[in-house]
Design a protein around this motif. Structure first.
Motif, PDB file in Angstrom:
ATOM      1  N   HIS A   1      -3.608   0.131   4.677  1.00 41.48           N
ATOM      2  CA  HIS A   1      -4.593   0.458   3.744  1.00 41.48           C
ATOM      3  C   HIS A   1      -3.807   1.584   2.773  1.00 41.48           C
ATOM      4  O   HIS A   1      -4.679   1.956   1.901  1.00 41.48           O
TER       5      HIS A   1
ATOM      6  N   GLY B   1     -12.497  -8.283   4.555  1.00 40.65           N
ATOM      7  CA  GLY B   1     -13.266  -8.632   3.172  1.00 40.65           C
ATOM      8  C   GLY B   1     -14.444  -9.175   3.326  1.00 40.65           C
ATOM      9  O   GLY B   1     -15.305  -9.207   2.444  1.00 40.65           O
TER      10      GLY B   1
ATOM     11  N   LYS C   1     -14.412  -1.483   6.731  1.00 45.40           N
ATOM     12  CA  LYS C   1     -14.761  -1.608   5.416  1.00 45.40           C
ATOM     13  C   LYS C   1     -13.662  -0.751   4.431  1.00 45.40           C
ATOM     14  O   LYS C   1     -13.959  -0.788   3.393  1.00 45.40           O
TER      15      LYS C   1
ATOM     16  N   PRO D   1     -10.933   0.310   2.168  1.00 43.05           N
ATOM     17  CA  PRO D   1     -10.600  -0.154   1.013  1.00 43.05           C
ATOM     18  C   PRO D   1      -8.948  -0.315   1.184  1.00 43.05           C
ATOM     19  O   PRO D   1      -8.124   0.392   2.077  1.00 43.05           O
TER      20      PRO D   1
END
Length: 168
Positions: free
Chosen positions: A39, A147, A154, A156
């Motif tokens: 991430h 996703g 969760k 991003p």
């Protein structure tokens, strides 16, 4: 005749003991794939392991053994190597300058490890490791893909490292 009967009785007794021990310690496990999702923008996870089993960021790798039935205290020992400057400019590949520059670049690789709880599951569909900012990780055994609304992680993608990380 007596010896034969005595051997049969000992054998039967031994089988009962072995069966009893097997049931007391036996837990069914199944092989599951290991995958990872990075991430963090500008950082590459070069390699990682989960409980000693190698994982990959490019698809799934086989395998880790997970109990068929989740139990409290189930842990994952994650070890990983990070390239904090994944987009460093290096001289042309195959040159002596490249080899020297690469040695200096690779010396900046960072080694990390963490032990985390494996969240409760009804069915383990593999183990996915999420590499987050500040060298934090999350793991999941979700059968949904990253996703999907039902997916538990969760955070991003392409997160930027904060100016300072919390002290552990």
């Amino acid at each position: 005749m007596k010896i034969n009967r005595m051997l049969k009785a000992c054998f039967a007794f031994l089988m009962v003991l072995v069966a009893g021990c097997a049931k007391a310690t036996d837990t069914a496990s199944s092989a599951a794939n290991i995958s990872g999702i990075n991430h963090v923008a500008g950082q590459t996870v070069n390699s990682f392991t989960v409980n000693g089993y190698g994982g990959t960021l490019t698809g799934n790798s086989c395998c880790i053994m997970l109990p068929d039935q989740w139990r409290p205290g189930l842990k994952a020992n994650i070890e990983w190597e990070v390239d904090p400057d994944a987009y460093a400019s290096l001289p042309p590949l195959g040159t002596e300058e490249y080899r020297k520059a690469y040695v200096q670049h690779a010396a900046k690789y960072q080694q990390h490890s963490a032990v985390v709880d494996i969240p409760k599951y009804d069915q383990a569909c593999g183990l996915t490791v999420h590499f987050l900012t500040c060298n934090q990780i999350k793991v999941t055994t979700s059968c949904y893909g990253y996703g999907a609304p039902e997916y538990p992680v969760k955070e991003p993608l392409n997160m930027k490292e904060p100016a300072s990380c919390p002290v552990k």
